[in-house]
Write a protein that holds these residues in place. Structure first.
Motif, PDB file in Angstrom:
ATOM      1  N   HIS B 161       0.833  -1.216   0.000  1.00  0.00           N
ATOM      2  CA  HIS B 161       0.000   0.000   0.000  1.00  0.00           C
ATOM      3  C   HIS B 161       0.860   1.256   0.000  1.00  0.00           C
ATOM      4  O   HIS B 161       0.603   2.196  -0.751  1.00  0.00           O
ATOM      5  N   LEU B 162       1.863   1.258   0.850  1.00  0.00           N
ATOM      6  CA  LEU B 162       2.740   2.429   0.933  1.00  0.00           C
ATOM      7  C   LEU B 162       3.477   2.654  -0.382  1.00  0.00           C
ATOM      8  O   LEU B 162       3.596   3.779  -0.858  1.00  0.00           O
ATOM      9  N   LEU B 164       2.588   1.654  -3.367  1.00  0.00           N
ATOM     10  CA  LEU B 164       1.645   2.085  -4.410  1.00  0.00           C
ATOM     11  C   LEU B 164       1.281   3.561  -4.235  1.00  0.00           C
ATOM     12  O   LEU B 164       1.202   4.308  -5.214  1.00  0.00           O
ATOM     13  N   GLU B 165       1.096   3.945  -3.003  1.00  0.00           N
ATOM     14  CA  GLU B 165       0.767   5.365  -2.736  1.00  0.00           C
ATOM     15  C   GLU B 165       1.904   6.259  -3.206  1.00  0.00           C
ATOM     16  O   GLU B 165       1.681   7.311  -3.800  1.00  0.00           O
ATOM     17  N   SER B 166       3.137   5.821  -2.960  1.00  0.00           N
ATOM     18  CA  SER B 166       4.294   6.614  -3.398  1.00  0.00           C
ATOM     19  C   SER B 166       4.355   6.719  -4.914  1.00  0.00           C
ATOM     20  O   SER B 166       4.595   7.791  -5.478  1.00  0.00           O
ATOM     21  N   VAL B 168       1.904   6.334  -7.099  1.00  0.00           N
ATOM     22  CA  VAL B 168       0.798   7.149  -7.623  1.00  0.00           C
ATOM     23  C   VAL B 168       1.091   8.633  -7.409  1.00  0.00           C
ATOM     24  O   VAL B 168       0.896   9.454  -8.313  1.00  0.00           O
ATOM     25  N   ARG B 169       1.564   8.962  -6.242  1.00  0.00           N
ATOM     26  CA  ARG B 169       1.806  10.384  -5.930  1.00  0.00           C
ATOM     27  C   ARG B 169       2.920  10.951  -6.802  1.00  0.00           C
ATOM     28  O   ARG B 169       2.832  12.068  -7.289  1.00  0.00           O
ATOM     29  N   ILE B 179      -8.751  10.253  -7.821  1.00  0.00           N
ATOM     30  CA  ILE B 179      -9.361   9.464  -6.740  1.00  0.00           C
ATOM     31  C   ILE B 179      -9.446  10.257  -5.439  1.00  0.00           C
ATOM     32  O   ILE B 179     -10.039   9.793  -4.475  1.00  0.00           O
ATOM     33  N   ALA B 180      -8.799  11.449  -5.441  1.00  0.00           N
ATOM     34  CA  ALA B 180      -8.806  12.240  -4.214  1.00  0.00           C
ATOM     35  C   ALA B 180     -10.205  12.769  -3.944  1.00  0.00           C
ATOM     36  O   ALA B 180     -10.928  13.158  -4.855  1.00  0.00           O
ATOM     37  N   ALA B 181     -10.577  12.759  -2.702  1.00  0.00           N
ATOM     38  CA  ALA B 181     -11.882  13.292  -2.313  1.00  0.00           C
ATOM     39  C   ALA B 181     -11.750  13.814  -0.904  1.00  0.00           C
ATOM     40  O   ALA B 181     -10.915  13.357  -0.139  1.00  0.00           O
ATOM     41  N   ASP B 183     -11.847  13.982   2.642  1.00  0.00           N
ATOM     42  CA  ASP B 183     -11.986  12.849   3.562  1.00  0.00           C
ATOM     43  C   ASP B 183     -11.585  13.310   4.963  1.00  0.00           C
ATOM     44  O   ASP B 183     -10.565  13.933   5.141  1.00  0.00           O
ATOM     45  N   VAL B 185     -10.698  12.578   9.051  1.00  0.00           N
ATOM     46  CA  VAL B 185     -10.055  11.570   9.889  1.00  0.00           C
ATOM     47  C   VAL B 185     -11.095  10.699  10.576  1.00  0.00           C
ATOM     48  O   VAL B 185     -10.877   9.537  10.835  1.00  0.00           O
ATOM     49  N   VAL B 188     -12.075   6.997   9.589  1.00  0.00           N
ATOM     50  CA  VAL B 188     -11.262   5.817   9.899  1.00  0.00           C
ATOM     51  C   VAL B 188     -11.929   5.002  10.996  1.00  0.00           C
ATOM     52  O   VAL B 188     -12.370   5.533  11.987  1.00  0.00           O
ATOM     53  N   GLY B 189     -11.906   3.726  10.795  1.00  0.00           N
ATOM     54  CA  GLY B 189     -12.474   2.840  11.792  1.00  0.00           C
ATOM     55  C   GLY B 189     -13.923   2.645  11.520  1.00  0.00           C
ATOM     56  O   GLY B 189     -14.598   1.863  12.104  1.00  0.00           O
TER      57      GLY B 189
END
Lengths: 214, 189
Positions: B161-162, B164-166, B168-169, B179-181, B183, B185, B188-189
């Protein structure tokens, strides 16, 4: 995330560190937990305190739908032609496998179970194919015979030399014995000397009247 | 026996070919290689079928073979492809139920970008992402399929995940924007 990404822990070699390893334990635990949606054990408190982890969670949630979107397979995958090609490949692979080769050769030579790969012995096909009465192959028997004959030949050679040596020794001994016998047989001729008994003769003598030599 | 084989082949291939293809595609990155992997995987499955003990799900065993074949495939990519696959276009599409053509086109474009981003990860990270999202596998199922401990699965997935995030960014900022929206905190959960 709480820790600076460019400052890795000191106890790890540089080349093994990645972004995940550089995170503090709380962030690592959080990121390890929330990806498994089914558990519901996400620590929301940590996300409230750590903006980077919250951002990461948000990114994954949104990207998840795209990652779950299955690519459409090419039409070729659903054609009979593709299935037949795969079918042929499986058959060919089976024919060229050790099992296939053994089965193909079964008519020409009986197969002993020791010749089978262990993994194949568990299958029904393998069990039914194994010959019940194994026969030694002619080539193997020829090798064994050659080996026996070589052994016999090796043993025969020393025996020959022993006999020859014994013969020579015997002949030499016979020659010596006969030589001795012959040499003992040559005696000097005796001479009879008459002399006065007042003086001792200078040779061995015998007084016939008294008997033995003195 | 041959009839039994035919039926088993048709059943297994028909049931799993799309799923096998999708996983292979995620790992190898293009349709042509993915089709090769489908063939290799099913050929291996039928060759090793006698060694399947039934201690796990058949799909677990199958997907493990697919992942291994996909990773191995990169090493022998130079081997000549079968003539049937050679002429296939590497163009790909994505399953999408969106109502409008515009939305479908957008999904397709995003799908291409996601796949391009995934292709920049290591094969092991691609594989775990493919199984996690395409097959919706739990940690336990992933551990059984990949033959890893639960802890390794968790950390590897987090690493994926980390990474892929790197990617993509840094390499696909347009995808990041798409995909940003907004969001909070609190989600979470």
């Amino acid at each position: 995330m709480s820790a600076p990404e460019n400052q890795p822990p000191e106890n790890q070699p540089r080349d093994r560190r990645d972004r995940f390893s550089c995170l503090p334990p709380t962030c690592r635990a959080f990121l390890c937990t929330f990806a498994d949606n089914g558990t519901g054990a996400v620590d929301g408190t940590h996300a409230e305190q750590c903006a980077e982890c919250a951002k990461q969670h948000s990114f994954q949630t949104r990207l998840g739908s795209l990652l779950s979107t299955r690519p459409i397979s090419p039409e070729l995958l659903r054609t009979t032609q593709f299935a037949e090609m795969l079918h042929e490949r499986i058959i060919e692979a089976a024919a060229s496998s050790s099992l296939g080769i053994l089965v193909a050769n079964r008519d020409s030579a009986p197969i002993h179970s020791s010749a089978w790969p262990e993994a194949l012995l568990e299958s029904e096909v393998a069990r039914s194919t194994i010959s019940a009465t194994p026969q030694p192959s002619p080539a193997m028997w020829a090798k064994v015979r050659h080996s026996i004959m070589a052994g016999v030949s090796e043993r025969r050679q020393p025996r020959h030399w022993r006999r020859l040596l014994l013969g020579i020794t015997t002949a030499a001994a016979a020659a010596i014995v006969s030589g001795l016998v012959l040499s003992n047989g040559t005696t000097k001729e005796s001479t009879i000397v008459f002399t006065d008994l007042d003086t001792m003769p200078g040779v061995e003598f015998a007084i016939l009247r008294y008997g033995a030599l003195r | 026996m041959e009839d039994g084989f035919e039926r088993a082949f048709a059943e297994l291939f028909g049931r799993y070919r799309e799923r096998v293809y999708a996983i292979a595609f995620r790992v190898v990155g293009n349709a042509v290689d993915a089709l090769d992997v489908v063939q290799e995987s099913f050929a291996l499955v039928f060759r090793k079928l006698h060694s399947f003990r039934g201690g796990s799900l058949f799909s677990t065993w199958l997907f493990r073979i697919v992942v291994n074949c996909s990773i191995d495939h990169r090493r022998k990519r130079d081997v000549a492809r079968s003539p049937l696959v050679q002429g296939l276009s590497a163009e790909i599409d994505f399953i999408d139920d969106s109502p409008s053509p515009d939305q479908r086109a957008e999904t397709k474009e995003l799908g291409h970008q996601v796949q391009a981003a995934i292709s920049l990860l290591s094969p092991k990270l691609r594989a775990i992402l493919a199984l996690r999202y395409l097959e919706d596998m739990s940690y336990e199922h992933l551990a059984a399929t990949l033959g890893l401990s639960l802890g390794t699965v968790k950390s590897r997935l987090a690493r994926a995940h980390l990474a892929l995030e790197s990617v993509v960014r840094n390499r696909f900022p347009q995808l990041d924007t798409s995909i940003a929206a907004p969001d909070s905190v609190g989600d979470v959960g």
